[in-house]
Design an enzyme around this catalytic site. Structure first.
Site, PDB file in Angstrom:
ATOM      1  N   ARG A 130      30.915 -18.797 -84.123  1.00 37.77           N
ATOM      2  CA  ARG A 130      30.093 -18.083 -85.105  1.00 37.77           C
ATOM      3  C   ARG A 130      28.838 -18.916 -85.307  1.00 37.77           C
ATOM      4  NH1 ARG A 130      31.748 -15.536 -90.867  1.00 37.77           N
ATOM      5  NH2 ARG A 130      32.422 -13.951 -89.402  1.00 37.77           N
ATOM      6  N   HIS A 188      28.389  -8.523 -84.179  1.00 41.68           N
ATOM      7  CA  HIS A 188      29.715  -8.889 -84.701  1.00 41.68           C
ATOM      8  C   HIS A 188      30.749  -7.981 -84.013  1.00 41.68           C
ATOM      9  CE1 HIS A 188      32.603 -10.763 -87.122  1.00 41.68           C
ATOM     10  NE2 HIS A 188      32.292 -10.331 -88.321  1.00 41.68           N
ATOM     11  N   GLN A 218      34.426  -7.417 -85.324  1.00 42.11           N
ATOM     12  CA  GLN A 218      34.477  -6.575 -86.514  1.00 42.11           C
ATOM     13  C   GLN A 218      34.452  -5.097 -86.122  1.00 42.11           C
ATOM     14  OE1 GLN A 218      34.609  -7.661 -89.907  1.00 42.11           O
ATOM     15  NE2 GLN A 218      35.159  -5.529 -90.115  1.00 42.11           N
ATOM     16  N   ASP A 223      27.541  -2.961 -95.764  1.00 43.90           N
ATOM     17  CA  ASP A 223      27.670  -4.414 -95.636  1.00 43.90           C
ATOM     18  C   ASP A 223      26.698  -5.031 -96.649  1.00 43.90           C
ATOM     19  OD1 ASP A 223      28.208  -6.999 -94.744  1.00 43.90           O
ATOM     20  OD2 ASP A 223      26.996  -6.828 -92.918  1.00 43.90           O
ATOM     21  N   CYS A 263      32.948  -4.526 -94.079  1.00 45.53           N
ATOM     22  CA  CYS A 263      33.513  -5.627 -93.278  1.00 45.53           C
ATOM     23  C   CYS A 263      33.997  -6.778 -94.143  1.00 45.53           C
ATOM     24  CB  CYS A 263      32.463  -6.119 -92.280  1.00 45.53           C
ATOM     25  SG  CYS A 263      30.975  -6.735 -93.085  1.00 45.53           S
ATOM     26  N   ARG A 298      41.453  -6.918 -88.061  1.00 42.18           N
ATOM     27  CA  ARG A 298      40.802  -8.007 -87.325  1.00 42.18           C
ATOM     28  C   ARG A 298      41.855  -8.764 -86.518  1.00 42.18           C
ATOM     29  NH1 ARG A 298      35.915 -10.097 -89.060  1.00 42.18           N
ATOM     30  NH2 ARG A 298      36.179 -11.362 -87.175  1.00 42.18           N
TER      31      ARG A 298
HETATM   32  N1   CP Z   1      34.087  -9.808 -91.922  1.00 42.79           N
HETATM   33  C1   CP Z   1      34.045 -11.107 -91.595  1.00 42.79           C
HETATM   34  O1   CP Z   1      33.666 -11.501 -90.488  1.00 42.79           O
HETATM   35  O2   CP Z   1      34.491 -11.956 -92.582  1.00 42.79           O
HETATM   36  P1   CP Z   1      34.347 -13.540 -92.622  1.00 42.79           P
HETATM   37  O3   CP Z   1      32.901 -13.879 -92.809  1.00 42.79           O
HETATM   38  O4   CP Z   1      35.193 -13.936 -93.799  1.00 42.79           O
HETATM   39  O5   CP Z   1      34.881 -14.115 -91.336  1.00 42.79           O
HETATM   40  N1  NVA Z   2      26.143  -9.237 -92.209  1.00 45.97           N
HETATM   41  C1  NVA Z   2      27.018 -10.243 -92.791  1.00 45.97           C
HETATM   42  C2  NVA Z   2      28.399 -10.095 -92.268  1.00 45.97           C
HETATM   43  C3  NVA Z   2      29.410 -11.084 -92.806  1.00 45.97           C
HETATM   44  C4  NVA Z   2      30.773 -10.910 -92.187  1.00 45.97           C
HETATM   45  C5  NVA Z   2      26.457 -11.628 -92.492  1.00 45.97           C
HETATM   46  O1  NVA Z   2      26.001 -11.842 -91.357  1.00 45.97           O
HETATM   47  O2  NVA Z   2      26.460 -12.471 -93.386  1.00 45.97           O
END
Ligand code: CP
Ligand code: NVA
Length: 314
Positions: free
Chosen positions: A107, A134, A137, A229, A269, A297
């Site tokens: 990530r 993502h 997701q 989101d 999400c 997930r």
């Molecule tokens: N939806 C999602 O990716 O959650 P986290 O940021 O908690 O991993």
């Molecule tokens: N769009 C959000 C998603 C978090 C899971 C971010 O990137 O922070």
């Protein structure tokens, strides 16, 4: 030593429509019978490395649990405690980790960081979220929609909010599945044009629909799923006040849900900000399937791990 080119999951565009639907079938099969030795022993002796440059609850825990339940293990690499934090290149990190691990989940911020990692890794790399995409997701989200409605083709989904990483992957996955995907964003906060082009191409090829606009009511009308989101994604904290202002009117609340189909579900999400992109009433109401998405997930990622580093990967 020569290595076959590993398969990665960096974006939904890495998957054909059949490949994506096959992953959803596999996820459903694993969910139905997680203890079957075909799955529970599929990663015996294998290790997934997890690199996080941003916080996470769901992604971190679900990948670690997934590896454990598939018979393998996962370990966390903290950038600050590793040489990456002291300037070792992503390329050298990829080459080194490839000698120890069976897969890497990352990530990070710029999507170029993960494509760089993947281009130098000789093991599969999985995107656990970048600023652009993502994909894990989106797979969990489609699994959830299919469970609720028994199909994906023709199901109408409205995404209301920021044209961000989650929106990019979701619209590409929905287009590939032949869904009727509507995206409503404030002007200036629409999805990336390159991502829109890819999603349009997939929709054309698979008989899906993709409509982009700036009116939540139009997008929501008759939709079976309303999705949102956060307005401010990780890394955009400095824009928070400006974004709150720009996104006023893009909240999913009871009034917007009333525009949707009578059996419509609310999706997010997570993490959610009640009172911003969603009202508490909708988030905590009977149509909310957000924790089913979170659970999925785990199942979707097991399918990804099984395909990329599991039993049939080599
Ligand atoms: N939806 C999602 O990716 O959650 P986290 O940021 O908690 O991993
Ligand atoms: N769009 C959000 C998603 C978090 C899971 C971010 O990137 O922070």
């Amino acid at each position: 030593m020569t290595h076959a080119k590993p398969r990665h999951l960096l974006a939904i565009a890495d998957l054909t429509a059949d490949g994506m639907l096959g992953l959803l079938d596999l996820a459903a099969a694993i969910k139905a019978d997680p203890r079957h030795p075909r799955y529970s022993q599929s990663m015996t002796g294998k290790t997934l490395g997890m690199v996080f440059d941003k916080p996470s609850t769901r992604t971190r825990i679900s990948f670690e649990v997934a590896m454990n339940q598939l018979g393998g293990s996962a370990l966390l690499m903290d950038r600050q405690q590793s040489q990456l934090g002291r300037g070792e290149t992503v390329a050298d990190t990829a080459r080194t980790l490839s000698r120890f691990l069976d897969g890497i989940m990352m990530r990070t911020f710029g999507h170029g960081i993960i494509t760089e990692l993947a281009s130098h890794a000789t093991i599969p790399v999985i995107n656990g979220l970048t600023d652009l995409a993502h994909p894990c997701q989106a797979l969990a989200d489609l699994l959830t929609v299919r469970e609720k409605f028994g199909r994906l083709r023709g199901v109408a989904m409205a995404y209301v909010g920021d044209g961000n990483n989650v929106a990019h992957s979701l619209m590409q996955a929905a287009a590939r599945a032949g869904m009727d995907m509507r995206v409503a964003t404030p002007k200036g906060y629409g999805p990336d044009p390159g991502q829109v082009r890819l999603a349009h191409e997939a929709a054309r090829a698979e008989g899906g629909r993709l409509t982009l606009g700036h009116d939540p009511d139009t997008a929501a009308r008759g939709a079976q799923a309303l999705y949102t989101d956060v307005w401010t994604s990780m890394g955009q904290e400095a824009e928070q006040a400006e974004r709150r202002h720009a996104f006023a009117g893009f909240q999913i609340n009871a009034e917007l849900m009333a525009q949707a189909a009578p059996d419509a579900v609310f999706m997010h999400c997570l993490p959610a900000h009640r009172g911003e992109e969603v009202s508490a009433e909708v988030m905590d109401g009977p149509r909310s399937v957000v924790f089913d998405q979170a659970e999925n997930r785990l199942h979707a990622q097991k399918a990804v791990l099984f395909r990329l580093l599991g039993g049939d990967a080599r």
